[in-house]
Design an enzyme around this catalytic site. Structure first.
Site, PDB file in Angstrom:
ATOM      1  N   ASN A 145      -0.167  -1.442  -7.342  1.00  0.00           N
ATOM      2  CA  ASN A 145      -1.371  -0.589  -7.204  1.00  0.00           C
ATOM      3  C   ASN A 145      -1.284   0.303  -5.962  1.00  0.00           C
ATOM      4  O   ASN A 145      -2.113   0.252  -5.060  1.00  0.00           O
ATOM      5  CB  ASN A 145      -2.650  -1.424  -7.203  1.00  0.00           C
ATOM      6  CG  ASN A 145      -2.690  -2.469  -6.114  1.00  0.00           C
ATOM      7  OD1 ASN A 145      -1.665  -2.850  -5.570  1.00  0.00           O
ATOM      8  ND2 ASN A 145      -3.881  -2.942  -5.804  1.00  0.00           N
ATOM      9  N   HIS A 155      -6.819  -3.566   4.224  1.00  0.00           N
ATOM     10  CA  HIS A 155      -7.737  -2.434   4.065  1.00  0.00           C
ATOM     11  C   HIS A 155      -8.039  -1.844   5.438  1.00  0.00           C
ATOM     12  O   HIS A 155      -8.165  -2.587   6.420  1.00  0.00           O
ATOM     13  CB  HIS A 155      -9.051  -2.868   3.419  1.00  0.00           C
ATOM     14  CG  HIS A 155      -8.908  -3.288   1.989  1.00  0.00           C
ATOM     15  ND1 HIS A 155      -8.644  -2.400   0.984  1.00  0.00           N
ATOM     16  CD2 HIS A 155      -8.993  -4.506   1.397  1.00  0.00           C
ATOM     17  CE1 HIS A 155      -8.576  -3.043  -0.181  1.00  0.00           C
ATOM     18  NE2 HIS A 155      -8.774  -4.328   0.044  1.00  0.00           N
ATOM     19  N   ARG A 168       0.789  -1.246   0.000  1.00  0.00           N
ATOM     20  CA  ARG A 168       0.000   0.000   0.000  1.00  0.00           C
ATOM     21  C   ARG A 168       0.820   1.296   0.000  1.00  0.00           C
ATOM     22  O   ARG A 168       0.306   2.341  -0.346  1.00  0.00           O
ATOM     23  CB  ARG A 168      -0.979   0.027   1.175  1.00  0.00           C
ATOM     24  CG  ARG A 168      -1.946  -1.152   1.239  1.00  0.00           C
ATOM     25  CD  ARG A 168      -2.771  -1.293  -0.011  1.00  0.00           C
ATOM     26  NE  ARG A 168      -3.845  -2.291   0.148  1.00  0.00           N
ATOM     27  CZ  ARG A 168      -4.403  -2.954  -0.853  1.00  0.00           C
ATOM     28  NH1 ARG A 168      -3.991  -2.742  -2.101  1.00  0.00           N
ATOM     29  NH2 ARG A 168      -5.358  -3.829  -0.634  1.00  0.00           N
ATOM     30  N   ASP A 227      -1.453 -12.845  -1.931  1.00  0.00           N
ATOM     31  CA  ASP A 227      -2.343 -11.736  -2.311  1.00  0.00           C
ATOM     32  C   ASP A 227      -2.776 -10.970  -1.058  1.00  0.00           C
ATOM     33  O   ASP A 227      -3.930 -10.568  -0.916  1.00  0.00           O
ATOM     34  CB  ASP A 227      -3.561 -12.226  -3.089  1.00  0.00           C
ATOM     35  CG  ASP A 227      -4.320 -11.101  -3.789  1.00  0.00           C
ATOM     36  OD1 ASP A 227      -3.817  -9.953  -3.803  1.00  0.00           O
ATOM     37  OD2 ASP A 227      -5.426 -11.366  -4.306  1.00  0.00           O
ATOM     38  N   ASP A 273      -2.016  -5.825 -11.469  1.00  0.00           N
ATOM     39  CA  ASP A 273      -2.903  -6.561 -10.560  1.00  0.00           C
ATOM     40  C   ASP A 273      -3.948  -5.658  -9.913  1.00  0.00           C
ATOM     41  O   ASP A 273      -3.650  -4.548  -9.467  1.00  0.00           O
ATOM     42  CB  ASP A 273      -2.102  -7.243  -9.461  1.00  0.00           C
ATOM     43  CG  ASP A 273      -2.997  -8.092  -8.577  1.00  0.00           C
ATOM     44  OD1 ASP A 273      -3.647  -8.993  -9.103  1.00  0.00           O
ATOM     45  OD2 ASP A 273      -3.060  -7.804  -7.363  1.00  0.00           O
ATOM     46  N   HIS A 314      -3.397 -15.493  -8.789  1.00  0.00           N
ATOM     47  CA  HIS A 314      -4.540 -16.009  -8.024  1.00  0.00           C
ATOM     48  C   HIS A 314      -5.551 -16.829  -8.834  1.00  0.00           C
ATOM     49  O   HIS A 314      -6.738 -16.526  -8.892  1.00  0.00           O
ATOM     50  CB  HIS A 314      -5.252 -14.885  -7.265  1.00  0.00           C
ATOM     51  CG  HIS A 314      -5.447 -13.605  -8.007  1.00  0.00           C
ATOM     52  ND1 HIS A 314      -5.957 -13.520  -9.275  1.00  0.00           N
ATOM     53  CD2 HIS A 314      -5.176 -12.330  -7.619  1.00  0.00           C
ATOM     54  CE1 HIS A 314      -6.011 -12.253  -9.647  1.00  0.00           C
ATOM     55  NE2 HIS A 314      -5.530 -11.513  -8.662  1.00  0.00           N
ATOM     56  N   ASN A 359     -11.150 -10.705  -4.670  1.00  0.00           N
ATOM     57  CA  ASN A 359     -11.037 -10.760  -6.126  1.00  0.00           C
ATOM     58  C   ASN A 359      -9.819 -11.606  -6.491  1.00  0.00           C
ATOM     59  O   ASN A 359      -8.687 -11.234  -6.138  1.00  0.00           O
ATOM     60  CB  ASN A 359     -10.874  -9.334  -6.663  1.00  0.00           C
ATOM     61  CG  ASN A 359     -10.717  -9.261  -8.164  1.00  0.00           C
ATOM     62  OD1 ASN A 359     -10.509 -10.257  -8.838  1.00  0.00           O
ATOM     63  ND2 ASN A 359     -10.800  -8.047  -8.721  1.00  0.00           N
TER      64      ASN A 359
END
Length: 457
Positions: free
Chosen positions: A92, A309, A62, A305, A152, A232, A278
């Site tokens: 990301n 959050h 992150r 993965d 991703d 994944h 996901n």
């Protein structure tokens, strides 16, 4: 490099007979039985399994941009507690890791934190928007030495752009890691498509949306002569496509997450956003298929993965909740539960799927940036990247005890086997649990006798 000498006594290397490991100057100096080392710290590893340090090819740290969810510091601390000595940080972030400057920033943050080596993953396209290629060559030539590229979280859905990316990275032995999700087939999708999604009133996510992209990309990789890695993988059909591709000798590798090895779509019936991910949790038949694929080598690796959050992004109604789950601290326990304790993999197989193979795919198993070599055997002269695991231990997963800044683990309250007792990064202790340490000066002939229950007599 560690200047401290450490003697690990009685560890079962890859689950085999007990052996001692002497760590000195960042490498494994010696292996064998009855080793002694004056002045060394001693760790009694009776009853413990020794594995090469785990390597995660798929981690979300992150930082930069979403430090409310995770930082490189907190994420790599969680990695060390899970037995990982290297993680590949996905692109990301905010800003996206699509330039040499951003990937070098992430790499340096990892070096400063020191809990685990951080190998940045570069974005395939600018801003992960799928319109034009990012600075792949510049990221490869940067201080971070990027070799894995992925958008991703979104799919490189344009076949022409995907072909160009595969052609480009071939020049420096890079790999494109594809998030296999056909966007038009998954617009507004919330869970696996099937009878349960209809009953719950949630828009379904069909298996074919994953399988169609995988089929296309392995053919593109074969046409270009470049490598593609499938992130994944989650369905029986996907396993069958990859199996067929490997039988034909096509250049494809694939990963499965711990949660897709254990959890099924039935959990979504609770509408608990912890289970929103996901790709989505699939059927029991899909879970059986990915376990079989991992066991027979169709699926090359386990990748976490790890997707942290903040509370507000998960503690809300299902439709508004973010996709993703924590995974670094529980991955090895889930693999033991689903694969080792069921007899589908032995500990040597775990070492292959969670260390050797991911390091090889990520190109950090040989000469690597800053000497950060991983996925090597536990032998004299090799880097002292080691994890010690107590397979007889078990515990209840408590989100409050996590080193991650986030708490969105799907295993909260679940009893899982195994416990990471210690992690070593180039001979330096990055995680240690329990009271198994002692001074070499205090050792006597009697004290080297092992307790049958795994404790120090």
């Amino acid at each position: 490099m560690s200047s401290e000498s450490i003697l690990i006594t009685g560890a079962r290397v890859l689950g085999q007979e007990p052996s001692d490991l002497l760590l000195r100057d960042g490498v494994i100096a010696e292996t064998g039985s009855g080793l002694e080392a004056a002045g060394a710290r001693v760790l009694d590893a009776d009853g413990l399994i020794a594995l090469p340090g785990l390597v995660d090819l798929h981690t979300h740290l992150r930082e930069p941009g979403r430090e409310d969810a995770e930082t490189v510091e907190s994420g790599t601390l969680a990695a060390a507690r899970g037995g990982f000595t290297a993680v590949h940080a996905m692109a990301n972030t905010e800003p996206v890791a699509d330039t040499a400057g951003v990937v070098e920033q992430v790499w340096r943050l990892g070096s400063e934190a020191g809990h685990a080596d951080v190998r940045p993953v570069g974005a395939v396209t600018v801003g992960r928007e799928g319109r034009r290629l990012a600075e792949l060559g510049a990221m490869a030539d940067s201080a971070a030495g990027v070799r894995v590229f992925s958008d991703d979280g979104t799919c490189v859905s344009d076949a022409v752009l995907m072909r160009r990316a595969l052609e480009y990275v071939k020049a420096f032995d890079g790999v494109i890691a594809q998030h296999a999700q056909e966007p038009r087939l998954t617009e507004g999708a919330q869970m696996n498509e099937g009878e349960l999604s209809g009953r719950l009133g949630l828009r379904g996510w069909p298996s074919v949306a994953e399988e169609a992209i995988i089929a296309r990309d392995v053919l593109l990789a074969a046409h270009v002569g470049s490598r593609v890695h499938i992130c994944h993988l989650s369905t029986r059909g996907s396993v069958e496509i990859v199996r067929l591709a490997k039988q034909r000798g096509l250049p494809v590798t694939a990963e499965v997450t711990p949660h897709h090895l254990l959890l099924t779509e039935d959990l979504v019936a609770t509408y608990d956003p912890r289970y929103k991910v996901n790709p989505p949790l699939r059927t029991a038949d899909d879970v059986a298929a990915v376990r079989e694929g991992l066991a027979d080598g169709t699926i090359d690796i386990v990748a976490t993965d790890h997707a942290p959050h903040p509370v507000e992004d998960k503690d809300c109604e299902w439709d508004a909740a973010a996709f993703g789950m924590l995974g670094l601290e529980t991955a090895l326990s889930v693999v033991q539960h689903t694969m080792v304790d069921t007899g589908m993999l032995d500990w040597a197989g775990v070492a292959d799927r969670m260390s050797y193979a991911p390091a090889r795919i990520g190109r950090c198993d040989t000469a690597a940036v800053g000497g950060q070599v991983h996925g090597r055997p536990l032998a004299a002269g090799e880097p002292a990247n080691i994890v010690l695991v107590d397979p007889a231990a078990s515990g209840i997963v408590d989100p409050r005890a996590s080193s991650s800044l986030s708490r969105n683990t799907p295993y909260a309250g679940m009893k899982l086997p195994g416990e990471v007792v210690a992690t070593f990064l180039r001979g330096r202790v990055t995680h240690s649990f329990g009271d198994r340490w002692r001074d070499s000066a205090a050792m006597t002939t009697n004290s080297r006798q092992r307790s049958p229950k795994g404790g120090t007599p």
